[in-house]
Design an enzyme around this catalytic site. Structure first.
Site, PDB file in Angstrom:
ATOM      1  N   SER A 267       0.878  -1.045   0.213  1.00  0.00           N
ATOM      2  CA  SER A 267      -0.056  -0.268  -0.059  1.00  0.00           C
ATOM      3  C   SER A 267       0.895   1.047   0.046  1.00  0.00           C
ATOM      4  CB  SER A 267      -1.538   0.222   1.299  1.00  0.00           C
ATOM      5  OG  SER A 267      -1.307   1.474   1.183  1.00  0.00           O
TER       6      SER A 267
ATOM      7  N   TYR B  27      -1.057  -1.253  10.490  1.00  0.00           N
ATOM      8  CA  TYR B  27      -1.489  -1.007   9.030  1.00  0.00           C
ATOM      9  C   TYR B  27      -0.281  -0.304   8.467  1.00  0.00           C
ATOM     10  CZ  TYR B  27      -3.621  -1.224   4.286  1.00  0.00           C
ATOM     11  OH  TYR B  27      -3.614  -1.247   2.357  1.00  0.00           O
TER      12      TYR B  27
HETATM   13  N1  LIG Z   1      -8.484   0.344  -1.366  1.00  0.00           N
HETATM   14  C1  LIG Z   1      -7.196   0.398  -1.627  1.00  0.00           C
HETATM   15  O1  LIG Z   1      -7.724   2.078  -1.139  1.00  0.00           O
HETATM   16  C2  LIG Z   1      -6.029   0.285  -1.183  1.00  0.00           C
HETATM   17  C3  LIG Z   1      -5.143   0.567  -1.230  1.00  0.00           C
HETATM   18  C4  LIG Z   1      -3.687   0.572  -1.140  1.00  0.00           C
HETATM   19  C5  LIG Z   1      -3.974  -0.735  -0.922  1.00  0.00           C
HETATM   20  N2  LIG Z   1      -4.613  -1.815  -0.631  1.00  0.00           N
HETATM   21  C6  LIG Z   1      -4.811  -2.869  -0.452  1.00  0.00           C
HETATM   22  O2  LIG Z   1      -5.473  -3.387  -1.927  1.00  0.00           O
HETATM   23  C7  LIG Z   1      -5.836  -5.006  -1.044  1.00  0.00           C
HETATM   24  C8  LIG Z   1      -6.916  -5.196  -1.376  1.00  0.00           C
HETATM   25  O3  LIG Z   1      -7.899  -4.228  -0.517  1.00  0.00           O
HETATM   26  P1  LIG Z   1      -9.323  -3.740  -1.165  1.00  0.00           P
HETATM   27  O4  LIG Z   1      -9.333  -2.626  -1.575  1.00  0.00           O
HETATM   28  O5  LIG Z   1      -9.921  -4.650  -2.535  1.00  0.00           O
HETATM   29  O6  LIG Z   1      -9.657  -3.656  -0.306  1.00  0.00           O
HETATM   30  P2  LIG Z   1     -11.977  -4.788   0.537  1.00  0.00           P
HETATM   31  O7  LIG Z   1     -11.740  -4.398   1.659  1.00  0.00           O
HETATM   32  O8  LIG Z   1     -12.071  -4.088  -0.306  1.00  0.00           O
HETATM   33  O9  LIG Z   1     -11.515  -6.188  -0.171  1.00  0.00           O
HETATM   34  C9  LIG Z   1     -10.812  -7.164   0.205  1.00  0.00           C
HETATM   35  C10 LIG Z   1     -11.106  -8.989   0.705  1.00  0.00           C
HETATM   36  O10 LIG Z   1     -10.221  -9.684   1.090  1.00  0.00           O
HETATM   37  C11 LIG Z   1     -11.060 -10.031   1.672  1.00  0.00           C
HETATM   38  N3  LIG Z   1     -10.657 -11.114   2.975  1.00  0.00           N
HETATM   39  C12 LIG Z   1     -10.356  -9.755   4.727  1.00  0.00           C
HETATM   40  N4  LIG Z   1      -9.985 -10.888   4.918  1.00  0.00           N
HETATM   41  C13 LIG Z   1      -9.579 -12.070   4.818  1.00  0.00           C
HETATM   42  C14 LIG Z   1      -9.021 -13.135   4.843  1.00  0.00           C
HETATM   43  N5  LIG Z   1      -8.360 -12.628   6.347  1.00  0.00           N
HETATM   44  N6  LIG Z   1      -8.420 -14.626   4.579  1.00  0.00           N
HETATM   45  C15 LIG Z   1      -9.112 -14.443   3.106  1.00  0.00           C
HETATM   46  N7  LIG Z   1      -9.323 -13.246   2.380  1.00  0.00           N
HETATM   47  C16 LIG Z   1     -10.214 -12.492   3.382  1.00  0.00           C
HETATM   48  C17 LIG Z   1     -12.394  -9.936   1.979  1.00  0.00           C
HETATM   49  O11 LIG Z   1     -13.490 -10.484   2.010  1.00  0.00           O
HETATM   50  C18 LIG Z   1     -12.382  -8.923   0.533  1.00  0.00           C
HETATM   51  O12 LIG Z   1     -13.567  -9.947  -0.495  1.00  0.00           O
HETATM   52  C19 LIG Z   1      -5.517  -5.248   0.179  1.00  0.00           C
HETATM   53  O13 LIG Z   1      -4.295  -5.843   0.049  1.00  0.00           O
HETATM   54  C20 LIG Z   1      -5.387  -3.553   0.832  1.00  0.00           C
HETATM   55  O14 LIG Z   1      -4.355  -3.550   1.496  1.00  0.00           O
HETATM   56  C21 LIG Z   1      -6.023  -1.614  -0.879  1.00  0.00           C
END
Ligand SMILES: NC(=O)c1ccc[n+]([C@@H]2O[C@H](COP(=O)([O-])OP(=O)(O)OC[C@H]3O[C@@H](n4cnc5c(N)ncnc54)[C@H](O)[C@@H]3O)[C@@H](O)[C@H]2O)c1
Length: 282
Positions: free
Chosen positions: A142, A155
């Site tokens: 991230s 985080y």
């Molecule tokens: N959305 C953003 O702005 C953003 C920014 C930087 C990094 N990220 C990273 O990108 C990745 C995806 O993020 P996102 O925005 O799609 O998040 P989200 O919360 O929208 O989706 C996350 C998915 O992971 C699943 N999940 C959560 N805990 C879990 C577990 N213990 N085991 C298996 N599955 C699990 C959830 O059910 C969901 O389907 C993550 O690693 C997040 O840290 C996201």
């Protein structure tokens, strides 16, 4: 582009929704066979049904080591191998702006899902890849790992840990033909990245989102939020043969949000100087 991943098998954790889902959709379009692991059983099952025979879903909590092992085994037994492992599942924990207000109750869960989950996925995948000619591991980091600052301290630490783990694994696993890279997304409006508040009436929630969006984009060179497809394109690069000479990298996919400070300090100093001397002269 088409069929960049023909003949390849991928495991994508957290692939039922959000960015992970975007990666699943693109990898499927590019000809991969995929096993999705997620705790969201309803969304995962629906996605597999929608995308057809080349996508399977297995309920998996990445914080549980045996479940991650079973997920990797499923890909190997069902599709005959594993070429790409995308460790995407993560949680950010409660949003606490200042560290001194945080009771750290989320610490164990965030670290376990984000850091241990990534380590489990890497280890099970790499054990198979080592015996089968290598592969690619893609970890979701991230911009919170690259930009120190206020809020979500646990985080930030978890994702910074993933960056160093990624680089360490590139060194440790390189001799087996295993590449390990990370993607650091900017703010993507998924469930995790949303600026809206579902507890508010829709118009108020939309107005809140609009105001926060404007504030966010003020410090980003490219004036739009990211989409899951933006992140998926980077994952495709790392998983495909287009990046066979790339390992140990953390790629910001963030509209330039980590490129540097957007505030023009020199312009600010000049205008303060101009105003100061103007006032002195009266
Ligand atoms: N959305 C953003 O702005 C953003 C920014 C930087 C990094 N990220 C990273 O990108 C990745 C995806 O993020 P996102 O925005 O799609 O998040 P989200 O919360 O929208 O989706 C996350 C998915 O992971 C699943 N999940 C959560 N805990 C879990 C577990 N213990 N085991 C298996 N599955 C699990 C959830 O059910 C969901 O389907 C993550 O690693 C997040 O840290 C996201």
């Amino acid at each position: 582009m088409a069929n960049e991943l023909a003949g390849k098998v991928a495991v994508i954790t957290g692939g039922a929704t959000g960015i992970g889902r975007g990666i699943v959709e693109l990898f499927a379009e590019e000809g991969a066979r995929i096993v999705v692991g997620d705790v969201d059983e309803a969304a995962g099952t629906a996605l597999a049904a929608e995308l057809g025979d080349r996508v399977r879903f297995q309920r998996t909590d990445v914080a549980e080591r045996e479940q991650v092992g079973a997920l990797v085994d499923r890909a190997i037994s069902e599709f005959g191998g594993l070429h790409a492992m995308v460790n995407n599942a993560a949680i950010s924990g409660r949003f606490v702006n200042r560290f001194l207000d945080d009771d750290l109750a989320d610490f164990d869960r965030v670290m376990h899902v984000d850091v241990a989950g990534t380590m489990y996925g890497t280890q099970f995948a790499a054990r198979h890849m080592r015996e089968n000619g290598g592969g690619s591991i893609v970890n979701l980091s991230s911009i919170a790992s690259l930009n120190p600052g206020f809020a979500i301290a646990i985080y930030r630490a978890a994702k910074a840990g993933i960056n160093n783990f990624t680089r360490s694994m590139a060194i440790d696993l390189g001799e087996y033909g295993i590449r390990v890279n990370a993607i650091a997304p900017g703010a993507v409006p998924t469930k995790m990245g949303s600026f809206a508040d579902p507890a508010l009436p829709p118009e108020q929630s939309a107005e809140l989102e609009r105001q926060l969006d404007t504030a966010w984009l003020a410090s980003q060179p490219i004036k739009r939020r990211g989409a899951p497809r933006d992140i998926a394109n980077a994952a495709l690069f790392f998983a495909s043969d287009r990046s066979t000479y790339v390992t140990g990298q953390v790629l910001g996919v963030d509209g330039g949000g980590t490129a540097g400070e957007m505030t023009n300090r020199n312009a600010m100093m000049t205008s303060i100087r101009d105003a100061f001397y103007r006032d002195l002269k009266g």
